[in-house]
Design a protein around this motif. Structure first.
Motif, PDB file in Angstrom:
ATOM      1  N   TRP A   4     -15.678  -1.985 -15.419  1.00 40.28           N
ATOM      2  CA  TRP A   4     -16.199  -2.081 -14.055  1.00 40.28           C
ATOM      3  C   TRP A   4     -15.088  -1.956 -13.011  1.00 40.28           C
ATOM      4  CZ3 TRP A   4     -14.264  -5.742 -10.858  1.00 40.28           C
ATOM      5  CH2 TRP A   4     -13.687  -6.872 -11.409  1.00 40.28           C
ATOM      6  N   ALA A   5     -13.861  -2.385 -13.368  1.00 34.59           N
ATOM      7  CA  ALA A   5     -12.737  -2.290 -12.432  1.00 34.59           C
ATOM      8  C   ALA A   5     -12.351  -0.830 -12.197  1.00 34.59           C
ATOM      9  CB  ALA A   5     -11.548  -3.073 -12.960  1.00 34.59           C
ATOM     10  N   TRP A   6     -12.384  -0.028 -13.282  1.00 31.08           N
ATOM     11  CA  TRP A   6     -12.089   1.402 -13.133  1.00 31.08           C
ATOM     12  C   TRP A   6     -13.167   2.089 -12.287  1.00 31.08           C
ATOM     13  CZ3 TRP A   6      -7.548   3.378 -14.730  1.00 31.08           C
ATOM     14  CH2 TRP A   6      -6.817   2.660 -15.688  1.00 31.08           C
ATOM     15  N   ILE A   7     -14.420   1.754 -12.548  1.00 30.27           N
ATOM     16  CA  ILE A   7     -15.521   2.356 -11.793  1.00 30.27           C
ATOM     17  C   ILE A   7     -15.433   1.968 -10.320  1.00 30.27           C
ATOM     18  CG2 ILE A   7     -18.032   2.397 -11.507  1.00 30.27           C
ATOM     19  CD1 ILE A   7     -18.276   1.950 -14.529  1.00 30.27           C
ATOM     20  N   LEU A   8     -15.114   0.702 -10.060  1.00 33.25           N
ATOM     21  CA  LEU A   8     -14.976   0.234  -8.674  1.00 33.25           C
ATOM     22  C   LEU A   8     -13.830   0.954  -7.968  1.00 33.25           C
ATOM     23  CD1 LEU A   8     -15.859  -1.779  -6.483  1.00 33.25           C
ATOM     24  CD2 LEU A   8     -14.217  -3.416  -7.445  1.00 33.25           C
ATOM     25  N   PHE A   9     -12.721   1.145  -8.679  1.00 36.63           N
ATOM     26  CA  PHE A   9     -11.577   1.826  -8.076  1.00 36.63           C
ATOM     27  C   PHE A   9     -11.920   3.266  -7.710  1.00 36.63           C
ATOM     28  CE2 PHE A   9      -7.942   4.705  -8.879  1.00 36.63           C
ATOM     29  CZ  PHE A   9      -7.195   4.382  -7.761  1.00 36.63           C
ATOM     30  N   VAL A  14     -13.563   7.631  -3.780  1.00 37.24           N
ATOM     31  CA  VAL A  14     -14.554   8.584  -3.257  1.00 37.24           C
ATOM     32  C   VAL A  14     -14.933   8.234  -1.827  1.00 37.24           C
ATOM     33  CG1 VAL A  14     -16.925   9.420  -3.506  1.00 37.24           C
ATOM     34  CG2 VAL A  14     -15.467   9.190  -5.530  1.00 37.24           C
ATOM     35  N   VAL A  15     -15.142   6.957  -1.552  1.00 36.98           N
ATOM     36  CA  VAL A  15     -15.496   6.513  -0.202  1.00 36.98           C
ATOM     37  C   VAL A  15     -14.370   6.840   0.781  1.00 36.98           C
ATOM     38  CG1 VAL A  15     -15.949   4.500   1.252  1.00 36.98           C
ATOM     39  CG2 VAL A  15     -17.075   4.716  -0.974  1.00 36.98           C
ATOM     40  N   MET A  16     -13.123   6.568   0.389  1.00 42.85           N
ATOM     41  CA  MET A  16     -11.988   6.821   1.271  1.00 42.85           C
ATOM     42  C   MET A  16     -11.816   8.307   1.540  1.00 42.85           C
ATOM     43  SD  MET A  16      -9.087   4.009   0.249  1.00 42.85           S
ATOM     44  CE  MET A  16      -8.941   4.568  -1.434  1.00 42.85           C
ATOM     45  N   PHE A 246       6.185   5.336 -14.811  1.00 44.99           N
ATOM     46  CA  PHE A 246       6.173   4.641 -16.096  1.00 44.99           C
ATOM     47  C   PHE A 246       7.445   3.824 -16.306  1.00 44.99           C
ATOM     48  CE2 PHE A 246       2.740   7.514 -17.618  1.00 44.99           C
ATOM     49  CZ  PHE A 246       1.913   6.543 -18.172  1.00 44.99           C
ATOM     50  N   SER A 247       8.482   4.094 -15.512  1.00 43.58           N
ATOM     51  CA  SER A 247       9.714   3.324 -15.647  1.00 43.58           C
ATOM     52  C   SER A 247       9.560   1.901 -15.105  1.00 43.58           C
ATOM     53  CB  SER A 247      10.861   4.019 -14.909  1.00 43.58           C
ATOM     54  OG  SER A 247      10.692   3.945 -13.501  1.00 43.58           O
ATOM     55  N   VAL A 248       8.572   1.672 -14.242  1.00 44.91           N
ATOM     56  CA  VAL A 248       8.380   0.340 -13.666  1.00 44.91           C
ATOM     57  C   VAL A 248       7.151  -0.364 -14.212  1.00 44.91           C
ATOM     58  CG1 VAL A 248       9.586   0.884 -11.528  1.00 44.91           C
ATOM     59  CG2 VAL A 248       7.132   1.300 -11.679  1.00 44.91           C
ATOM     60  N   SER A 249       6.274   0.357 -14.907  1.00 47.72           N
ATOM     61  CA  SER A 249       5.074  -0.270 -15.462  1.00 47.72           C
ATOM     62  C   SER A 249       4.537   0.557 -16.621  1.00 47.72           C
ATOM     63  CB  SER A 249       3.989  -0.411 -14.386  1.00 47.72           C
ATOM     64  OG  SER A 249       2.821  -1.004 -14.923  1.00 47.72           O
ATOM     65  N   ARG A 250       4.014  -0.132 -17.626  1.00 42.91           N
ATOM     66  CA  ARG A 250       3.335   0.530 -18.753  1.00 42.91           C
ATOM     67  C   ARG A 250       1.822   0.381 -18.637  1.00 42.91           C
ATOM     68  NH1 ARG A 250       8.025   1.104 -18.939  1.00 42.91           N
ATOM     69  NH2 ARG A 250       9.476   0.954 -20.706  1.00 42.91           N
ATOM     70  N   ASP A 251       1.392  -0.371 -17.643  1.00 42.37           N
ATOM     71  CA  ASP A 251      -0.036  -0.641 -17.463  1.00 42.37           C
ATOM     72  C   ASP A 251      -0.701   0.594 -16.860  1.00 42.37           C
ATOM     73  OD1 ASP A 251      -2.565  -1.471 -16.603  1.00 42.37           O
ATOM     74  OD2 ASP A 251      -1.875  -3.513 -16.251  1.00 42.37           O
ATOM     75  N   PRO A 252      -1.630   1.254 -17.572  1.00 39.05           N
ATOM     76  CA  PRO A 252      -2.271   2.472 -17.044  1.00 39.05           C
ATOM     77  C   PRO A 252      -2.952   2.251 -15.698  1.00 39.05           C
ATOM     78  CG  PRO A 252      -2.777   2.185 -19.373  1.00 39.05           C
ATOM     79  CD  PRO A 252      -2.111   0.919 -18.920  1.00 39.05           C
ATOM     80  N   PHE A 253      -3.555   1.070 -15.510  1.00 36.89           N
ATOM     81  CA  PHE A 253      -4.245   0.805 -14.243  1.00 36.89           C
ATOM     82  C   PHE A 253      -3.259   0.752 -13.079  1.00 36.89           C
ATOM     83  CE2 PHE A 253      -6.311  -1.854 -11.030  1.00 36.89           C
ATOM     84  CZ  PHE A 253      -7.569  -1.259 -10.968  1.00 36.89           C
ATOM     85  N   ILE A 254      -2.112   0.119 -13.283  1.00 34.58           N
ATOM     86  CA  ILE A 254      -1.099   0.034 -12.232  1.00 34.58           C
ATOM     87  C   ILE A 254      -0.483   1.401 -11.961  1.00 34.58           C
ATOM     88  CG2 ILE A 254       1.127  -0.974 -11.617  1.00 34.58           C
ATOM     89  CD1 ILE A 254      -1.201  -2.945 -11.512  1.00 34.58           C
ATOM     90  N   VAL A 255      -0.162   2.142 -13.022  1.00 32.89           N
ATOM     91  CA  VAL A 255       0.423   3.481 -12.861  1.00 32.89           C
ATOM     92  C   VAL A 255      -0.537   4.397 -12.121  1.00 32.89           C
ATOM     93  CG1 VAL A 255       1.273   5.517 -14.078  1.00 32.89           C
ATOM     94  CG2 VAL A 255       1.864   3.238 -14.916  1.00 32.89           C
ATOM     95  N   LEU A 256      -1.801   4.373 -12.519  1.00 31.58           N
ATOM     96  CA  LEU A 256      -2.792   5.267 -11.915  1.00 31.58           C
ATOM     97  C   LEU A 256      -3.062   4.904 -10.465  1.00 31.58           C
ATOM     98  CD1 LEU A 256      -4.886   7.556 -12.342  1.00 31.58           C
ATOM     99  CD2 LEU A 256      -6.538   5.777 -12.881  1.00 31.58           C
ATOM    100  N   THR A 257      -3.320   3.630 -10.179  1.00 32.11           N
ATOM    101  CA  THR A 257      -3.677   3.241  -8.817  1.00 32.11           C
ATOM    102  C   THR A 257      -2.509   3.440  -7.839  1.00 32.11           C
ATOM    103  OG1 THR A 257      -3.143   0.936  -9.381  1.00 32.11           O
ATOM    104  CG2 THR A 257      -5.457   1.606  -9.521  1.00 32.11           C
TER     105      THR A 257
END
Length: 338
Positions: A4-9, A14-16, A246-257
């Motif tokens: 749900w967090a990915w869908i919300l993001f 899309v809204v922005m 990726f040098s500062v985070s391995r978390d896909p959500f953080i990298v993507l956002t």
């Protein structure tokens, strides 16, 4: 993060994008002013910081650490994007695209970049999770790219005619050299008319007889060719920026956002910087240092198990970015006003 967090993001993205399309640089109606661009740049940065605050308070695991990772990734991508914008500026100059039509190309270019970046980041995250040694390759490549930036020539020009995707497109689809407003495609019969005087001395336009017998054929305008070059150029830029995040985070959500929030404000940032691009000629050196730093950071983590803390990385990246911009403006201003 739950689904749900990915869908919300992505719903928020899309809204922005819709708000940006409707409120900023309305389609073909006017040239985007510097004041309007600066205002929208502030809005995008504010939205990104609000999202960062949301991570700080609501992220399920190590929220403060994740918020700093987001901010570090955002700064890396934003700083690298500033260098990319100067390439876009040369590209629009090459094609002779008026300022009032540039925002249309940039909007769809950024939309395509969001899709491509999402694919690259998910693929990169899967590769890093399965083959952690690939971080060493990322690190060596970033160091190479950072050093290469110091040898970049200021007078180097963009030549879209050498773009392989443009060559392939022109082989299979007709292209016109004339602009047709803010349209990406136009009929080859568009504007081909003959004037005929009537008895009342009125002038009216009728199709040429030879043109009326043949079927109209769509041709791509320079706006669409510019869009192709921007999309393919962004792929090359992503090869630098995504490994750097990726040098500062391995978390896909953080990298993507962090990556996507930095890209969302590019259109406004372009028009804000286009008028003062001449004052940022030395920014590339700061970007070279930042890329080299994150490359070394990756190598230390892989081979020596030495981890540079996120606050230290964030402070270094922010300090180099500010210092390079201030020195660039000061030195360039001095040269221009001697």
């Amino acid at each position: 993060m739950p689904l749900w967090a990915w869908i919300l993001f992505y719903g928020l993205v899309v809204v922005m994008l819709y708000v940006d399309l409707k409120s900023f640089g309305r389609k073909g109606q006017h040239e985007v002013s510097i004041r309007e661009a600066l205002s929208m740049t502030v809005v995008w940065i504010t939205v990104s910081l609000v999202f960062c605050a949301g991570i700080w308070f609501f992220y399920p695991v190590a929220p403060q650490e994740k918020a700093m990772e987001f901010l570090a990734g955002y700064l890396i991508e934003k700083s690298l994007s500033m260098d990319n914008l100067f390439v876009f500026l040369m590209l629009f100059t090459f094609f002779g695209i008026p300022r009032k039509y540039q925002h249309e190309v940039l909007f769809w270019g950024i939309f395509g970049a969001l899709v491509l970046r999402s694919v690259f980041i998910f693929a990169g995250a899967a590769m890093v999770q399965r083959f952690e040694w690939i971080l060493a390759i990322f690190g060596l490549f970033l160091i190479y790219t950072g050093i290469k930036m110091f040898g970049h020539q200021e007078d180097e020009q963009v030549d879209p005619s050498k773009n392989i995707f443009v060559k392939v497109f022109k082989r299979f689809f007709p292209v016109t050299d004339q602009l047709h407003g803010d349209h990406f495609f136009a009929s080859d019969l568009h504007g081909i008319t003959r004037k005929e005087d009537t008895l009342a001395k009125e002038v009216r336009e009728i199709p040429c007889q030879s043109d009326a017998k043949r079927k109209p054929r769509l041709k791509a305008t320079p706006l669409f060719i510019a869009l192709i070059v921007i999309e393919t150029t962004d792929v090359a830029f992503a090869v630098d920026s995504i490994p750097a995040v990726f040098s500062v985070s391995r978390d896909p959500f953080i990298v993507l956002t962090s990556n996507i929030f930095a890209i969302l404000g590019l259109r406004a940032l372009y028009f804000a910087l286009a008028a003062i691009a001449k004052y940022f000629t030395y920014l590339k050196y700061g970007l070279g240092i930042i890329l080299s730093f994150v490359g070394v950071k990756m190598l230390l983590e892989v081979f020596a198990d030495i981890k540079v803390s996120t606050p230290l990385s964030l402070a270094f990246i922010f300090g180099i970015l500010v210092l390079s911009m201030v020195l660039s403006m000061a030195l360039t201003y001095g040269k221009l006003h001697k």
